[in-house]
Design a protein around this motif. Structure first.
Motif, PDB file in Angstrom:
ATOM      1  N   LEU A  13       0.344  -1.226   0.202  1.00  0.00           N
ATOM      2  CA  LEU A  13      -0.215  -0.112   0.313  1.00  0.00           C
ATOM      3  C   LEU A  13       0.949   1.452  -0.012  1.00  0.00           C
ATOM      4  CD1 LEU A  13      -2.680  -1.085   2.556  1.00  0.00           C
ATOM      5  CD2 LEU A  13      -2.908  -1.948   0.589  1.00  0.00           C
ATOM      6  N   ASP A  14       0.118   2.536  -0.266  1.00  0.00           N
ATOM      7  CA  ASP A  14       0.719   3.545  -0.094  1.00  0.00           C
ATOM      8  C   ASP A  14       1.091   4.179   1.343  1.00  0.00           C
ATOM      9  OD1 ASP A  14      -1.541   4.760   0.195  1.00  0.00           O
ATOM     10  OD2 ASP A  14      -1.698   5.747  -1.627  1.00  0.00           O
ATOM     11  N   ALA A  15       0.714   3.677   1.968  1.00  0.00           N
ATOM     12  CA  ALA A  15       0.955   4.455   4.126  1.00  0.00           C
ATOM     13  C   ALA A  15       0.965   3.256   4.437  1.00  0.00           C
ATOM     14  CB  ALA A  15       0.220   5.091   3.802  1.00  0.00           C
ATOM     15  N   ARG A  16       0.961   3.172   5.621  1.00  0.00           N
ATOM     16  CA  ARG A  16       0.931   2.131   6.750  1.00  0.00           C
ATOM     17  C   ARG A  16      -0.792   2.802   7.648  1.00  0.00           C
ATOM     18  NH1 ARG A  16       6.103   1.304  10.451  1.00  0.00           N
ATOM     19  NH2 ARG A  16       4.531  -0.169  11.347  1.00  0.00           N
ATOM     20  N   PRO A  17      -1.378   1.829   7.255  1.00  0.00           N
ATOM     21  CA  PRO A  17      -2.813   2.066   8.404  1.00  0.00           C
ATOM     22  C   PRO A  17      -2.320   1.571   9.583  1.00  0.00           C
ATOM     23  CG  PRO A  17      -2.406   0.288   6.404  1.00  0.00           C
ATOM     24  CD  PRO A  17      -1.423   0.520   6.796  1.00  0.00           C
ATOM     25  N   ASP A  18      -1.273   1.341  10.012  1.00  0.00           N
ATOM     26  CA  ASP A  18      -1.115   1.375  11.929  1.00  0.00           C
ATOM     27  C   ASP A  18      -0.816   2.764  12.199  1.00  0.00           C
ATOM     28  OD1 ASP A  18       1.032   0.566  10.559  1.00  0.00           O
ATOM     29  OD2 ASP A  18       2.126  -0.446  12.194  1.00  0.00           O
ATOM     30  N   LEU A  19      -0.718   3.466  11.528  1.00  0.00           N
ATOM     31  CA  LEU A  19       0.028   4.349  11.554  1.00  0.00           C
ATOM     32  C   LEU A  19      -0.883   5.779  11.783  1.00  0.00           C
ATOM     33  CD1 LEU A  19       3.727   4.500  10.681  1.00  0.00           C
ATOM     34  CD2 LEU A  19       2.786   3.702  13.148  1.00  0.00           C
ATOM     35  N   VAL A  20      -2.494   5.220  11.272  1.00  0.00           N
ATOM     36  CA  VAL A  20      -2.738   5.946  10.945  1.00  0.00           C
ATOM     37  C   VAL A  20      -4.493   6.206  11.683  1.00  0.00           C
ATOM     38  CG1 VAL A  20      -2.098   6.429   8.549  1.00  0.00           C
ATOM     39  CG2 VAL A  20      -3.949   5.451   9.178  1.00  0.00           C
ATOM     40  N   ASN A  21      -5.390   7.520  12.116  1.00  0.00           N
ATOM     41  CA  ASN A  21      -6.666   6.597  12.864  1.00  0.00           C
ATOM     42  C   ASN A  21      -5.974   5.845  14.252  1.00  0.00           C
ATOM     43  OD1 ASN A  21      -9.893   6.501  12.976  1.00  0.00           O
ATOM     44  ND2 ASN A  21      -9.581   5.226  12.159  1.00  0.00           N
ATOM     45  N   ALA A  22      -5.356   7.024  15.252  1.00  0.00           N
ATOM     46  CA  ALA A  22      -4.790   6.434  16.562  1.00  0.00           C
ATOM     47  C   ALA A  22      -4.375   4.442  16.438  1.00  0.00           C
ATOM     48  CB  ALA A  22      -5.974   6.676  16.950  1.00  0.00           C
ATOM     49  N   GLY A  23      -3.624   4.059  15.539  1.00  0.00           N
ATOM     50  CA  GLY A  23      -3.653   2.689  15.951  1.00  0.00           C
ATOM     51  C   GLY A  23      -4.721   1.609  15.550  1.00  0.00           C
ATOM     52  N   ARG A  24      -6.026   1.983  15.139  1.00  0.00           N
ATOM     53  CA  ARG A  24      -7.012   1.351  14.899  1.00  0.00           C
ATOM     54  C   ARG A  24      -7.491   0.156  14.500  1.00  0.00           C
ATOM     55  NH1 ARG A  24     -11.686   1.130  11.135  1.00  0.00           N
ATOM     56  NH2 ARG A  24     -13.509   0.260  13.178  1.00  0.00           N
ATOM     57  N   PHE A  25      -6.272   0.307  12.652  1.00  0.00           N
ATOM     58  CA  PHE A  25      -6.358  -0.790  12.655  1.00  0.00           C
ATOM     59  C   PHE A  25      -5.141  -1.748  12.727  1.00  0.00           C
ATOM     60  CE2 PHE A  25      -7.831   1.994   9.248  1.00  0.00           C
ATOM     61  CZ  PHE A  25      -9.296   2.104   9.592  1.00  0.00           C
ATOM     62  N   LYS A  26      -5.119  -2.971  13.852  1.00  0.00           N
ATOM     63  CA  LYS A  26      -4.241  -3.789  14.220  1.00  0.00           C
ATOM     64  C   LYS A  26      -3.890  -5.052  13.061  1.00  0.00           C
ATOM     65  CE  LYS A  26      -4.794  -2.877  18.606  1.00  0.00           C
ATOM     66  NZ  LYS A  26      -3.766  -2.343  19.328  1.00  0.00           N
ATOM     67  N   PRO A  27      -2.474  -4.997  12.939  1.00  0.00           N
ATOM     68  CA  PRO A  27      -2.184  -6.637  11.591  1.00  0.00           C
ATOM     69  C   PRO A  27      -2.406  -7.404  12.427  1.00  0.00           C
ATOM     70  CG  PRO A  27       0.232  -5.341  12.684  1.00  0.00           C
ATOM     71  CD  PRO A  27      -1.248  -4.760  13.164  1.00  0.00           C
ATOM     72  N   ALA A  28      -2.907  -8.292  11.706  1.00  0.00           N
ATOM     73  CA  ALA A  28      -2.642  -9.693  12.383  1.00  0.00           C
ATOM     74  C   ALA A  28      -1.649 -10.963  12.394  1.00  0.00           C
ATOM     75  CB  ALA A  28      -4.283 -10.858  11.073  1.00  0.00           C
ATOM     76  N   CYS A  29      -2.278 -12.056  12.945  1.00  0.00           N
ATOM     77  CA  CYS A  29      -1.047 -13.256  13.265  1.00  0.00           C
ATOM     78  C   CYS A  29      -1.566 -14.173  11.703  1.00  0.00           C
ATOM     79  CB  CYS A  29      -0.590 -13.355  14.572  1.00  0.00           C
ATOM     80  SG  CYS A  29      -0.587 -11.677  16.058  1.00  0.00           S
ATOM     81  N   ILE A  30      -0.110 -15.200  12.361  1.00  0.00           N
ATOM     82  CA  ILE A  30      -0.354 -15.679  10.946  1.00  0.00           C
ATOM     83  C   ILE A  30       0.018 -17.377  11.865  1.00  0.00           C
ATOM     84  CG2 ILE A  30       0.840 -16.953   9.209  1.00  0.00           C
ATOM     85  CD1 ILE A  30      -0.541 -14.355   8.341  1.00  0.00           C
ATOM     86  N   LEU A  31      -1.270 -18.294  12.169  1.00  0.00           N
ATOM     87  CA  LEU A  31      -1.355 -19.136  12.048  1.00  0.00           C
ATOM     88  C   LEU A  31      -0.503 -20.176  11.625  1.00  0.00           C
ATOM     89  CD1 LEU A  31      -2.942 -20.737  15.030  1.00  0.00           C
ATOM     90  CD2 LEU A  31      -4.127 -21.644  13.416  1.00  0.00           C
TER      91      LEU A  31
END
Length: 264
Positions: free
Chosen positions: A114-132
């Motif tokens: 993506l053109d930006a990091r979602p976890d650094l916008v919107n007060a960190g609302r978008f958290k990355p998932a883990c891999i099982l």
């Protein structure tokens, strides 16, 4: 490491999905769920695939999302579908699994940048998932995907039963897109008792694991073939655990479970 992996496997057998089938608002266990689509000449967007945010500026989804015939260019990712806080990011690049061939479902994996990091916008609302990484052989999992025919208006969450590989192999051995049957690439699940689930390609399959007061989503795969609900045969999902090392190499992300838990 091994003991934690064993804990994850046991949790995956015993834990049930936090959401039963239905429409829901996003929360920390689903904020990583995204939709991938194209922008029309009039500026509106149409979505054709589900996906998951796994860290930095990286989204994981099916390779078929970008290689499908007669489809417009894939250029946008929507976060926050079904909420009042929708955000869009532009796809600037992608990497297909090196063994992927469009005529088959094997290695149906792609990493989108993506053109930006979602976890650094919107007060960190978008958290990355883990891999099982461990392979689930039984239990209940959760599929999340768009239920509004690509309009991105709502996400549908449905609990599915894991289908043993040996049983799934009986349904898909062989078919043109799986000419070698269901191998380690794939994972099967279904819920024949409801029709309330997304049929969108690449809809994420996950398990929410509770540990030390945290509820953390672990991705198992994404939908590739078939309907997961309302039919007597299971859907086939591309299994992320089979591509764990490739994902670590291509993304350079810390996918190890302990590191992932620390982000929540």
């Amino acid at each position: 490491m091994k003991s934690f992996a064993k804990m994850l496997f046991l949790s995956s057998v015993l834990c049930v999905a936090l959401h039963v089938q239905g429409i829901f608002s996003q929360n920390p266990q689903t904020s990583h769920i995204v939709l991938l689509g194209s922008t029309k000449p009039d500026g509106t967007r149409e979505f054709r695939c589900g996906g998951s945010y796994i860290g930095q500026n990286i989204v994981l989804a099916g390779a078929h999302c970008v290689t499908g015939k007669n489809q417009p260019a894939l250029d946008t990712v929507r976060f926050g579908s079904g909420t009042d806080n929708v955000m869009h990011f532009r796809i600037v690049n992608h990497t297909l699994h090196y063994r992927y061939k469009p005529q088959f479902e094997y290695h149906n994996m792609a990493v989108y940048y993506l053109d930006a990091r979602p976890d650094l916008v919107n007060a960190g609302r978008f958290k990355p998932a883990c891999i099982l990484k461990p392979h689930m052989k039984q239990g209940i999992v959760q599929m999340v995907g768009d239920s509004s025919n690509g309009r991105g208006l709502a996400l549908q969450s449905t609990s599915l039963d894991v289908v043993a590989s040996e049983k799934c192999h009986e349904y898909y051995n062989p078919i043109p897109k799986l000419r070698f049957g269901v191998l380690l690439c794939c994972f099967c699940a279904m819920n024949s008792d409801t029709t309330e689930c997304s049929n969108m390609h690449s809809s994420p399959l996950q398990l929410v694991i509770n540990r030390n007061g945290k509820s953390v989503p672990f991705l198992i795969g994404h939908k590739s073939i078939g309907k997961a609900c309302g039919v007597k045969s299971p859907a086939v999902f591309t299994r992320y655990g089979s591509y764990y090392e490739w994902l670590e190499t291509i993304t350079d992300l810390p996918l190890e479970a302990t590191a992932c838990f620390s982000r929540y």
